[in-house]
Design a protein around this motif. Structure first.
Motif, short mmCIF file in Angstrom:
data_model
loop_
_atom_site.label_atom_id
_atom_site.label_comp_id
_atom_site.label_asym_id
_atom_site.label_seq_id
_atom_site.Cartn_x
_atom_site.Cartn_y
_atom_site.Cartn_z
N THR A 10 0.80 -1.21 0.00
CA THR A 10 0.00 0.00 0.00
C THR A 10 0.84 1.27 0.00
N SER A 32 -4.60 -1.39 -3.69
CA SER A 32 -4.21 -2.35 -2.64
C SER A 32 -4.74 -1.90 -1.28
N GLU A 36 -7.37 -3.94 1.04
CA GLU A 36 -7.08 -4.27 2.44
C GLU A 36 -8.20 -3.79 3.35
N LYS A 37 -8.77 -2.63 3.04
CA LYS A 37 -9.81 -2.05 3.88
C LYS A 37 -11.14 -2.79 3.72
N LYS A 42 -10.62 -11.48 5.08
CA LYS A 42 -9.17 -11.52 5.26
C LYS A 42 -8.76 -10.84 6.56
N ARG A 43 -9.41 -9.71 6.88
CA ARG A 43 -9.10 -9.00 8.12
C ARG A 43 -9.52 -9.82 9.33
#
Length: 90
Positions: A10, A32, A36-37, A42-43
């Motif tokens: 990122t 990216s 991710e956010k 995934k988090r």
């Protein structure tokens, strides 16, 4: 000879002089960061792995405390289930 440190996905690498390459790197970093956010599974998986690691570490360093915590957690879950069933049956 210089040692290059890895750049996170990122982040935009330094030293890009070409404006087109710079724009591509910024777009790639922005996409990216958005991924991710927004990628909640995934988090959640990452946080779950961190929690499991922390609990295992605690259990290795303090087995008695881990057993007491397990008994307390089981008791709390049992009380919650008992309370819900009792409210439901009334």
């Amino acid at each position: 000879m210089s040692i290059e440190s890895p750049v996170p996905r990122t982040a935009v690498p330094l030293g890009i002089t070409d404006p087109v390459e710079s724009a591509r790197a910024e777009l790639k970093a922005a996409l990216s960061a958005i991924e991710e956010k927004i990628n909640v599974p995934k988090r959640v998986a990452r946080k779950t792995d961190e929690a499991v690691t922390a609990v295992r570490s605690f259990a290795r360093t303090n087995p008695t405390g881990a057993k007491a915590a397990a008994v307390g957690l089981a008791s709390a879950v049992g009380l919650v289930v008992w309370g819900i069933v009792r409210l439901y049956t009334r």
